[in-house]
Design an enzyme around this catalytic site. Structure first.
Site, PDB file in Angstrom:
ATOM      1  N   HIS A 165     -28.044  16.985 -59.518  1.00 53.35           N
ATOM      2  CA  HIS A 165     -26.628  17.012 -59.148  1.00 53.35           C
ATOM      3  C   HIS A 165     -25.797  17.877 -60.101  1.00 53.35           C
ATOM      4  O   HIS A 165     -24.617  17.625 -60.298  1.00 53.35           O
ATOM      5  CB  HIS A 165     -26.070  15.593 -59.106  1.00 53.35           C
ATOM      6  CG  HIS A 165     -26.741  14.716 -58.099  1.00 53.35           C
ATOM      7  ND1 HIS A 165     -26.651  14.963 -56.745  1.00 53.35           N
ATOM      8  CD2 HIS A 165     -27.529  13.620 -58.239  1.00 53.35           C
ATOM      9  CE1 HIS A 165     -27.359  14.043 -56.097  1.00 53.35           C
ATOM     10  NE2 HIS A 165     -27.898  13.226 -56.978  1.00 53.35           N
ATOM     11  N   LYS A 195     -21.507   8.239 -92.763  1.00 55.81           N
ATOM     12  CA  LYS A 195     -22.203   7.053 -92.284  1.00 55.81           C
ATOM     13  C   LYS A 195     -21.244   6.015 -91.716  1.00 55.81           C
ATOM     14  O   LYS A 195     -21.470   5.461 -90.648  1.00 55.81           O
ATOM     15  CB  LYS A 195     -23.001   6.441 -93.437  1.00 55.81           C
ATOM     16  CG  LYS A 195     -23.868   5.267 -93.036  1.00 55.81           C
ATOM     17  CD  LYS A 195     -24.971   5.725 -92.120  1.00 55.81           C
ATOM     18  CE  LYS A 195     -25.899   4.592 -91.751  1.00 55.81           C
ATOM     19  NZ  LYS A 195     -26.897   5.033 -90.758  1.00 55.81           N
ATOM     20  N   GLU A 253     -27.224  15.358 -84.111  1.00 51.54           N
ATOM     21  CA  GLU A 253     -26.692  14.958 -85.412  1.00 51.54           C
ATOM     22  C   GLU A 253     -27.352  15.692 -86.569  1.00 51.54           C
ATOM     23  O   GLU A 253     -26.668  16.118 -87.506  1.00 51.54           O
ATOM     24  CB  GLU A 253     -26.881  13.446 -85.617  1.00 51.54           C
ATOM     25  CG  GLU A 253     -25.928  12.583 -84.824  1.00 51.54           C
ATOM     26  CD  GLU A 253     -26.185  11.111 -85.060  1.00 51.54           C
ATOM     27  OE1 GLU A 253     -25.212  10.367 -85.241  1.00 51.54           O
ATOM     28  OE2 GLU A 253     -27.363  10.692 -85.048  1.00 51.54           O
ATOM     29  N   ARG A 309     -22.070   8.346 -97.735  1.00 51.33           N
ATOM     30  CA  ARG A 309     -20.745   8.009 -97.229  1.00 51.33           C
ATOM     31  C   ARG A 309     -19.785   9.195 -97.270  1.00 51.33           C
ATOM     32  O   ARG A 309     -18.715   9.160 -96.649  1.00 51.33           O
ATOM     33  CB  ARG A 309     -20.152   6.850 -98.035  1.00 51.33           C
ATOM     34  CG  ARG A 309     -20.891   5.546 -97.887  1.00 51.33           C
ATOM     35  CD  ARG A 309     -20.217   4.460 -98.698  1.00 51.33           C
ATOM     36  NE  ARG A 309     -18.920   4.144 -98.158  1.00 51.33           N
ATOM     37  CZ  ARG A 309     -18.654   3.086 -97.399  1.00 51.33           C
ATOM     38  NH1 ARG A 309     -19.629   2.239 -97.092  1.00 51.33           N
ATOM     39  NH2 ARG A 309     -17.443   2.845 -96.950  1.00 51.33           N
ATOM     40  N   LYS A 347     -29.552  11.962 -81.671  1.00 54.38           N
ATOM     41  CA  LYS A 347     -30.270  12.157 -82.923  1.00 54.38           C
ATOM     42  C   LYS A 347     -30.528  13.641 -83.181  1.00 54.38           C
ATOM     43  O   LYS A 347     -30.375  14.122 -84.298  1.00 54.38           O
ATOM     44  CB  LYS A 347     -31.603  11.387 -82.904  1.00 54.38           C
ATOM     45  CG  LYS A 347     -31.448   9.905 -83.070  1.00 54.38           C
ATOM     46  CD  LYS A 347     -31.012   9.551 -84.468  1.00 54.38           C
ATOM     47  CE  LYS A 347     -29.953   8.537 -84.597  1.00 54.38           C
ATOM     48  NZ  LYS A 347     -28.849   8.381 -83.745  1.00 54.38           N
ATOM     49  N   TRP A 355     -15.496  12.390 -97.975  1.00 57.02           N
ATOM     50  CA  TRP A 355     -15.612  12.993 -96.643  1.00 57.02           C
ATOM     51  C   TRP A 355     -14.191  13.315 -96.216  1.00 57.02           C
ATOM     52  O   TRP A 355     -13.365  12.419 -96.045  1.00 57.02           O
ATOM     53  CB  TRP A 355     -16.273  12.019 -95.672  1.00 57.02           C
ATOM     54  CG  TRP A 355     -16.602  12.613 -94.333  1.00 57.02           C
ATOM     55  CD1 TRP A 355     -17.724  13.301 -93.994  1.00 57.02           C
ATOM     56  CD2 TRP A 355     -15.799  12.546 -93.146  1.00 57.02           C
ATOM     57  NE1 TRP A 355     -17.670  13.667 -92.672  1.00 57.02           N
ATOM     58  CE2 TRP A 355     -16.493  13.220 -92.124  1.00 57.02           C
ATOM     59  CE3 TRP A 355     -14.557  11.997 -92.849  1.00 57.02           C
ATOM     60  CZ2 TRP A 355     -16.004  13.339 -90.839  1.00 57.02           C
ATOM     61  CZ3 TRP A 355     -14.063  12.123 -91.561  1.00 57.02           C
ATOM     62  CH2 TRP A 355     -14.787  12.785 -90.573  1.00 57.02           C
ATOM     63  N   GLU A 372     -29.557   8.376 -76.719  1.00 57.18           N
ATOM     64  CA  GLU A 372     -29.767   8.215 -78.164  1.00 57.18           C
ATOM     65  C   GLU A 372     -30.663   9.319 -78.721  1.00 57.18           C
ATOM     66  O   GLU A 372     -30.419   9.844 -79.813  1.00 57.18           O
ATOM     67  CB  GLU A 372     -30.368   6.833 -78.438  1.00 57.18           C
ATOM     68  CG  GLU A 372     -30.730   6.571 -79.889  1.00 57.18           C
ATOM     69  CD  GLU A 372     -29.552   6.579 -80.836  1.00 57.18           C
ATOM     70  OE1 GLU A 372     -29.787   6.572 -82.068  1.00 57.18           O
ATOM     71  OE2 GLU A 372     -28.388   6.608 -80.378  1.00 57.18           O
ATOM     72  N   CYS A 379     -15.683   7.440 -97.398  1.00 59.34           N
ATOM     73  CA  CYS A 379     -15.955   7.984 -98.719  1.00 59.34           C
ATOM     74  C   CYS A 379     -16.603   6.901 -99.558  1.00 59.34           C
ATOM     75  O   CYS A 379     -16.689   5.744 -99.153  1.00 59.34           O
ATOM     76  CB  CYS A 379     -14.671   8.474 -99.374  1.00 59.34           C
ATOM     77  SG  CYS A 379     -13.731   9.633 -98.352  1.00 59.34           S
ATOM     78  N   ASN A 400     -10.409   5.157-100.507  1.00 58.10           N
ATOM     79  CA  ASN A 400     -10.998   5.318 -99.179  1.00 58.10           C
ATOM     80  C   ASN A 400      -9.977   4.866 -98.154  1.00 58.10           C
ATOM     81  O   ASN A 400      -9.237   3.912 -98.393  1.00 58.10           O
ATOM     82  CB  ASN A 400     -12.255   4.453 -99.022  1.00 58.10           C
ATOM     83  CG  ASN A 400     -13.401   4.928 -99.878  1.00 58.10           C
ATOM     84  OD1 ASN A 400     -13.364   6.016-100.433  1.00 58.10           O
ATOM     85  ND2 ASN A 400     -14.419   4.102 -99.997  1.00 58.10           N
ATOM     86  N   GLY A 401      -9.970   5.491 -96.991  1.00 57.51           N
ATOM     87  CA  GLY A 401      -9.053   5.103 -95.948  1.00 57.51           C
ATOM     88  C   GLY A 401      -8.073   6.216 -95.628  1.00 57.51           C
ATOM     89  O   GLY A 401      -8.226   7.359 -96.081  1.00 57.51           O
TER      90      GLY A 401
END
Length: 622
Positions: free
Chosen positions: A518, A617, A502, A27, A499, A75, A495, A2, A101-102
């Site tokens: 396979h 983030k 996301e 954030r 992307k 968040w 990656e 956050c 935050n946390g």
């Protein structure tokens, strides 16, 4: 995950707080809130679910006046994103307000105890427990009438008594109705910095809100509490008492946190990569000795020469960079490398050889799983170094040494320039360890020259932007993608798929190209594009054969190839050209069109590119 901002000084607090929230929205963006207090002690709290724009609309109807204030963008961890669960939270009968935050792990038993004391809860969050707990401690600690003369130590003592009962992590700021001239800030495992102005102080969970207001900052360390007034700052450690705080320069330019000519931060950061790669290499290529040099490893060449194995750990994009580093270091340095998900390493308890060295790779320097993995490896007596982007971050502070990426602020939630900077730093580490072990002077010089050409090669790769946009228009409605590469480009395939997932919410998977037959080849159909990463190299012909297997089954193919490649054009439906580079640097160039392709597809699908759903983030929770 956050964002926190705070202000105390002569100016109207709300203006800075809202501006800071916008800069921190990457954030957390499921709710936001603001609390201000006037010198007369009138406390105003306004908060709302949704984006900051909704909060601004409410503030236009109900202004929050005062020269002291705190604000938060969230968040969600505990409790859904609702108005009630948004921060700030009020303690007692409006005696104080808290932003946090946390995660507080023992909030449930604390909540039950406080309810037994008569406190009423209005949210499902763990943070409201902190607010009521501080209020409870205030009532148990007699406070002098002339608080300023006592330097607010009794007030800080009450907050410390509450913090001592918490289990978990926090970065928090507390504001008091009875004492509007002071803020209390504290940190344990979640970043918090204080900006020093002229007769004013600013608080934030990272430096971006402070740009344009001050370039002088104090970074709180774990277990530290700050007593902040407009004209003074006092830092207290929970064991050591008063500690002298150092003021550092905030190395962020105003343009780094503004969009400029770009529509989104992600696109801006994609195009910043030539410069961020230059910054990562600046001063670190030693042509005189044909090697790389790093000022912060805090280990002698003799100690590094005795390393028998490297352990690289990270999460998400940083884990993909670690996989690239594994290929680079094993090829150039002939040094065994193991790559672990940090979230697994922290619990897996693998046997580590005596001379194993850890590199914890992270953009934010605050990723909870990576930090826990670093602490666990250090606990076992191994050296643990960090590769991160944020000066003063927790991992930067707790590592035995490390390397800063120098990529500048990365505001788009989906990491781009941090990945290429990480891969660049790992390539330089491969050169460094290689020169310590077996690489000749001439070999080292060839690698240095290749690295020096790299920013120009990335600039050339960015010229594929228009091609990527046209291809995105063709495939934007597809709901499944496959990304395929081999050797160095297998991590790049992972990656690229990440992307796309996301920011566009399309299902995508990355595989080693040879593994398609396979099992995953069963997914191939006319509506599932396969993106092949196939620049010229030792496995080019093998990847071309894998491409033909997909075409034989009617799957559309997008091929990322070196300029002038005519072979792949005979088979691929669409081609994206990139410049040729040495194989160990290919991921840094091949990822560019994958970033652009994901960006354009997300825009065409109407997605919020910089703030994708459910993501934040800096992932500071487990």
């Amino acid at each position: 995950m956050c964002g926190i901002v705070g202000y105390i000084g002569p100016r109207d607090a709300a203006e800075f707080l809202i501006h800071g929230l916008h800069r921190l929205e990457y954030r957390g963006y499921d709710s936001a809130g603001i609390a201000t207090i006037t010198p007369q002690g009138r406390l105003t709290v306004v908060k709302a679910a949704g984006r900051i724009q909704r909060l601004e609309e409410l503030l236009s109807e109900r202004p929050a006046s005062g020269c002291t204030g705190i604000a938060h963008t969230r968040w969600a961890t505990h409790g859904a994103p609702t108005d009630e669960n948004a921060h700030p939270h009020i303690g007692g009968d409006g005696a104080l307000a808290v932003v946090h935050n946390g995660v507080i792990e023992n909030f449930q038993p604390l909540k039950q105890r406080l309810q037994a004391e008569g406190y009423l809860f209005h949210s499902a969050t763990d943070t409201e427990v902190i607010a009521h707990l501080i209020d409870s401690c205030l009532k148990r600690h007699p406070l002098p009438a002339d608080m300023a003369a006592a330097e607010y130590r009794p007030l800080a003592a009450a907050v410390q008594a509450a913090l001592a009962q918490l289990q978990g992590t926090y970065g928090l700021v507390v504001m008091f109705r009875q004492w509007p001239e002071v803020l209390i800030a504290a940190r344990l495992g979640s970043p918090l910095i204080i900006g020093v102005g002229h007769g004013e102080h600013f608080l934030a969970s990272d430096g971006s809100p402070l740009v344009g207001y001050t370039d002088q900052v104090v970074c709180l360390s774990d277990h530290e509490l700050a007593i902040v007034t407009a004209g003074s700052l006092r830092v207290i450690h929970h064991e050591q008492g008063h500690v002298d705080h150092s003021v550092q320069r905030l190395e962020i330019e105003a343009g780094a946190v503004e969009l400029g000519r770009f529509e989104h931060y992600m696109l801006k950061e994609i195009f910043e990569q030539p410069e961020s790669i230059r910054n990562a290499m600046r001063g670190r290529l030693d042509a005189h000795n044909a090697t790389a040099k790093f000022g912060g490893l805090n280990l002698t060449p003799q100690q590094l020469r005795s390393v028998d194995r490297l352990l690289l750990t990270g999460c998400g994009t940083s884990w993909h960079a670690a996989l690239v580093g594994e290929y680079q270091i094993e090829a150039l340095a002939r040094l065994p490398v193991e790559v672990e998900y940090a979230s697994e390493l922290r619990y897996r308890n693998p046997p580590l050889e005596r001379n194993t060295l850890l590199f914890a790779i992270t953009q934010s320097g605050e990723t909870a799983d990576t930090l826990a993995a670093l602490r666990e490896v250090k606990r076992k007596g191994h050296f643990a170094l960090g590769i991160c982007n944020v000066v003063g971050s927790t991992i930067a502070q707790e590592s035995d040494g490390g390397i800063y990426l120098r990529a500048g602020p990365e505001i788009g939630v989906a990491s781009t320039k941090a990945f290429t900077s990480q891969c660049t730093v790992l390539a330089m580490l491969a050169l460094y360890f290689g020169r310590l072990r077996h690489l000749s002077f001439d070999d080292g010089m060839r690698i240095i020259e290749a690295l020096r050409r790299l920013p120009e090669k990335v600039e050339q790769a960015l010229e594929s932007n228009d091609t990527c946009r046209h291809i995105a228009e063709k495939y934007a409605e597809c709901n499944n993608f496959l990304y395929l590469g081999r050797q160095y480009n297998f991590p790049t395939a992972l990656e690229g798929a990440l992307k796309l997932k996301e920011i566009s919410y399309i299902h995508a998977e990355g595989y080693p190209a040879a593994e398609m037959k396979h099992g995953p080849i069963a997914l191939v159909d006319a509506h599932t594009p396969s993106v092949f990463l196939m620049p010229q190299g030792s496995v080019y012909s093998k990847v071309l054969a894998n491409l033909q297997e997909i075409k034989a089954r009617g799957g559309p193919v997008i091929a990322v190839v070196c300029s002038g490649d005519t072979q792949a054009r005979q088979w691929a439906d669409d081609v994206i050209e990139i410049p040729s580079v040495e194989e160990y640097l290919q991921p840094i160039v091949t990822v560019i069109p994958l970033q652009l392709l994901a960006y354009h597809i997300a825009v065409l699908r109407g997605c919020d590119v910089d703030k994708p759903r459910n993501l934040a983030k800096s992932v500071t929770v487990e």
